[in-house]
Design a protein around this motif. Structure first.
Motif, PDB file in Angstrom:
ATOM      1  N   LYS A  68     -15.079  -3.437   3.318  1.00 55.01           N
ATOM      2  CA  LYS A  68     -16.468  -2.993   3.399  1.00 55.01           C
ATOM      3  C   LYS A  68     -17.426  -4.141   3.691  1.00 55.01           C
ATOM      4  N   GLU A  69     -17.141  -5.318   3.160  1.00 57.15           N
ATOM      5  CA  GLU A  69     -18.008  -6.479   3.375  1.00 57.15           C
ATOM      6  C   GLU A  69     -17.767  -7.144   4.733  1.00 57.15           C
ATOM      7  N   GLY A  70     -16.833  -6.599   5.524  1.00 55.74           N
ATOM      8  CA  GLY A  70     -16.596  -7.113   6.870  1.00 55.74           C
ATOM      9  C   GLY A  70     -15.409  -8.047   7.025  1.00 55.74           C
ATOM     10  N   ASN A  71     -14.743  -8.392   5.940  1.00 52.32           N
ATOM     11  CA  ASN A  71     -13.579  -9.280   6.033  1.00 52.32           C
ATOM     12  C   ASN A  71     -12.444  -8.585   6.773  1.00 52.32           C
ATOM     13  N   ASP A  72     -11.837  -9.266   7.724  1.00 53.14           N
ATOM     14  CA  ASP A  72     -10.703  -8.731   8.468  1.00 53.14           C
ATOM     15  C   ASP A  72      -9.438  -8.947   7.643  1.00 53.14           C
ATOM     16  N   VAL A  73      -8.836  -7.865   7.184  1.00 54.91           N
ATOM     17  CA  VAL A  73      -7.632  -7.928   6.353  1.00 54.91           C
ATOM     18  C   VAL A  73      -6.429  -7.312   7.074  1.00 54.91           C
ATOM     19  N   THR A  74      -6.509  -7.273   8.391  1.00 57.31           N
ATOM     20  CA  THR A  74      -5.439  -6.675   9.191  1.00 57.31           C
ATOM     21  C   THR A  74      -4.092  -7.323   8.890  1.00 57.31           C
ATOM     22  N   ALA A  75      -4.044  -8.639   8.902  1.00 55.63           N
ATOM     23  CA  ALA A  75      -2.762  -9.339   8.698  1.00 55.63           C
ATOM     24  C   ALA A  75      -2.155  -8.991   7.344  1.00 55.63           C
ATOM     25  N   GLN A  76      -2.978  -8.899   6.299  1.00 59.67           N
ATOM     26  CA  GLN A  76      -2.464  -8.554   4.976  1.00 59.67           C
ATOM     27  C   GLN A  76      -1.928  -7.124   4.944  1.00 59.67           C
ATOM     28  N   PHE A  77      -2.646  -6.194   5.587  1.00 61.72           N
ATOM     29  CA  PHE A  77      -2.181  -4.803   5.618  1.00 61.72           C
ATOM     30  C   PHE A  77      -0.862  -4.694   6.366  1.00 61.72           C
ATOM     31  N   VAL A  78      -0.754  -5.356   7.507  1.00 60.77           N
ATOM     32  CA  VAL A  78       0.491  -5.318   8.286  1.00 60.77           C
ATOM     33  C   VAL A  78       1.631  -5.932   7.471  1.00 60.77           C
ATOM     34  N   TYR A  79       1.358  -7.021   6.773  1.00 59.97           N
ATOM     35  CA  TYR A  79       2.364  -7.652   5.928  1.00 59.97           C
ATOM     36  C   TYR A  79       2.825  -6.685   4.821  1.00 59.97           C
ATOM     37  N   GLY A  80       1.887  -6.037   4.151  1.00 64.33           N
ATOM     38  CA  GLY A  80       2.236  -5.088   3.093  1.00 64.33           C
ATOM     39  C   GLY A  80       3.109  -3.957   3.611  1.00 64.33           C
ATOM     40  N   VAL A  81       2.796  -3.467   4.791  1.00 63.39           N
ATOM     41  CA  VAL A  81       3.605  -2.398   5.388  1.00 63.39           C
ATOM     42  C   VAL A  81       4.999  -2.922   5.728  1.00 63.39           C
ATOM     43  N   SER A  82       5.095  -4.143   6.231  1.00 62.64           N
ATOM     44  CA  SER A  82       6.421  -4.681   6.550  1.00 62.64           C
ATOM     45  C   SER A  82       7.262  -4.842   5.282  1.00 62.64           C
ATOM     46  N   MET A  83       6.642  -5.266   4.187  1.00 63.52           N
ATOM     47  CA  MET A  83       7.359  -5.368   2.912  1.00 63.52           C
ATOM     48  C   MET A  83       7.800  -3.988   2.428  1.00 63.52           C
ATOM     49  N   ALA A  84       6.920  -3.007   2.549  1.00 63.09           N
ATOM     50  CA  ALA A  84       7.253  -1.642   2.138  1.00 63.09           C
ATOM     51  C   ALA A  84       8.402  -1.086   2.973  1.00 63.09           C
ATOM     52  N   MET A  85       8.406  -1.370   4.263  1.00 69.77           N
ATOM     53  CA  MET A  85       9.463  -0.858   5.132  1.00 69.77           C
ATOM     54  C   MET A  85      10.819  -1.474   4.785  1.00 69.77           C
ATOM     55  N   LYS A  86      10.837  -2.694   4.291  1.00 73.34           N
ATOM     56  CA  LYS A  86      12.095  -3.291   3.821  1.00 73.34           C
ATOM     57  C   LYS A  86      12.635  -2.496   2.633  1.00 73.34           C
ATOM     58  N   ILE A  87      11.741  -2.128   1.728  1.00 68.38           N
ATOM     59  CA  ILE A  87      12.150  -1.338   0.562  1.00 68.38           C
ATOM     60  C   ILE A  87      12.627   0.039   1.008  1.00 68.38           C
ATOM     61  N   VAL A  88      11.944   0.634   1.967  1.00 67.63           N
ATOM     62  CA  VAL A  88      12.347   1.939   2.504  1.00 67.63           C
ATOM     63  C   VAL A  88      13.774   1.858   3.036  1.00 67.63           C
ATOM     64  N   SER A  89      14.067   0.841   3.820  1.00 65.96           N
ATOM     65  CA  SER A  89      15.393   0.744   4.432  1.00 65.96           C
ATOM     66  C   SER A  89      16.493   0.493   3.400  1.00 65.96           C
ATOM     67  N   GLN A  90      16.144  -0.046   2.242  1.00 64.47           N
ATOM     68  CA  GLN A  90      17.129  -0.311   1.190  1.00 64.47           C
ATOM     69  C   GLN A  90      17.339   0.878   0.262  1.00 64.47           C
ATOM     70  N   ASN A  91      16.563   1.943   0.429  1.00 68.75           N
ATOM     71  CA  ASN A  91      16.614   3.055  -0.528  1.00 68.75           C
ATOM     72  C   ASN A  91      16.889   4.416   0.089  1.00 68.75           C
ATOM     73  N   ASP A  92      17.372   4.469   1.291  1.00 67.53           N
ATOM     74  CA  ASP A  92      17.762   5.727   1.919  1.00 67.53           C
ATOM     75  C   ASP A  92      16.665   6.793   1.785  1.00 67.53           C
ATOM     76  N   ILE A  93      15.444   6.425   2.140  1.00 64.07           N
ATOM     77  CA  ILE A  93      14.306   7.332   2.062  1.00 64.07           C
ATOM     78  C   ILE A  93      14.415   8.388   3.164  1.00 64.07           C
ATOM     79  N   CYS A  94      14.296   9.660   2.790  1.00 62.72           N
ATOM     80  CA  CYS A  94      14.373  10.732   3.778  1.00 62.72           C
ATOM     81  C   CYS A  94      13.040  11.460   3.941  1.00 62.72           C
ATOM     82  N   ALA A  95      12.143  11.299   2.984  1.00 66.99           N
ATOM     83  CA  ALA A  95      10.835  11.956   3.048  1.00 66.99           C
ATOM     84  C   ALA A  95       9.845  11.159   2.216  1.00 66.99           C
ATOM     85  N   ALA A  96       8.577  11.250   2.603  1.00 69.91           N
ATOM     86  CA  ALA A  96       7.522  10.555   1.864  1.00 69.91           C
ATOM     87  C   ALA A  96       6.345  11.504   1.660  1.00 69.91           C
TER      88      ALA A  96
END
Length: 169
Positions: free
Chosen positions: A72-100
Motif C-alpha cells: 500500500k505504501e508503494g514498496n515493490d515486493v514482487t521478488a519476495q512474493f515470487v520467492y514465497g510462491v517458489s518455496m510453496a511450490m517445493k512443498i507442493v511437489s513433496q506432498n502429492d497435492i491434488c487439489a487446493a
C-alpha cells in the motif's frame, strides 16, 4: 492430499493478523487430509504486514516481469512474493497435492478475484501468483466459497467420506 490456505484452517496469518477460519478446512487438517501453508509467510513477511496488490497486470504478467506486487505504501515486493510462491511450490511437489482450496482476493491465493491494484477495495477477475503456479502444474484450485463437502469428497481417503458427510450434513 489437499492444500489449504493456512488462514482457512484458523491460523492468524493474514496481512492484518486475522484468519478466515472455515470449519470444513479445520476438519480436513485435523483428520490428516490436508496440509496448510501461506506463501507470504514463507516469503518472510511478518504478521501483521502491509496489504499488497498486483499492480499493472495479472499474475502471469508478474511472472513475466510486466507487472508488480506493491504494498500500500508503494514498496515493490514482487521478488519476495515470487520467492514465497517458489518455496510453496517445493512443498507442493513433496506432498502429492491434488487439489487446493485457497483464500480468494489475495495477490497470492486469489482464485477468481484479486484486488485491482488501486488499494481502493475494488476487485477484478483474476488469480494470485500461487494459484497461477498451481494451475500451471495441473492442480485443481478452488476458492473458499467452493470449500464444500461435495467438492472435497473426491480428494479424501474413502474411509473418511462417511465421517465427513455425518459431520457436515
Amino acid at each position: 492430499m489437499i492444500l489449504l490456505s493456512a488462514c482457512l484452517a484458523g491460523f492468524n496469518v493474514r496481512y492484518n493478523g486475522t484468519n478466515a477460519q472455515n470449519d470444513l478446512a479445520k476438519w480436513l487438517l485435523i483428520n490428516g487430509q490436508a496440509i496448510t501453508m501461506c506463501p507470504e509467510i514463507l516469503a518472510g513477511f511478518g504478521i501483521p504486514r502491509q496489504s499488497a496488490e498486483i499492480n499493472g497486470g495479472s499474475a502471469a504478467e508478474v511472472f513475466a516481469k510486466k507487472a508488480h506486487v506493491l504494498e500500500k505504501e508503494g514498496n515493490d515486493v514482487t521478488a519476495q512474493f515470487v520467492y514465497g510462491v517458489s518455496m510453496a511450490m517445493k512443498i507442493v511437489s513433496q506432498n502429492d497435492i491434488c487439489a487446493a482450496f485457497l483464500k480468494d482476493n489475495s495477490p497470492t491465493c486469489g482464485v477468481d478475484k484479486v484486488y485491482d491494484g488501486s488499494f481502493s477495495g475494488k476487485k477484478k477477475s483474476g488469480m494470485g501468483l500461487f494459484t497461477q503456479s498451481l494451475r500451471a502444474r495441473g492442480i485443481s484450485v478452488f476458492s473458499e466459497q467452493q470449500l464444500q463437502v461435495e467438492k472435497v469428497k473426491p480428494f479424501i481417503v474413502p474411509d473418511l467420506v462417511m465421517a465427513l458427510e455425518h459431520k457436515f450434513s
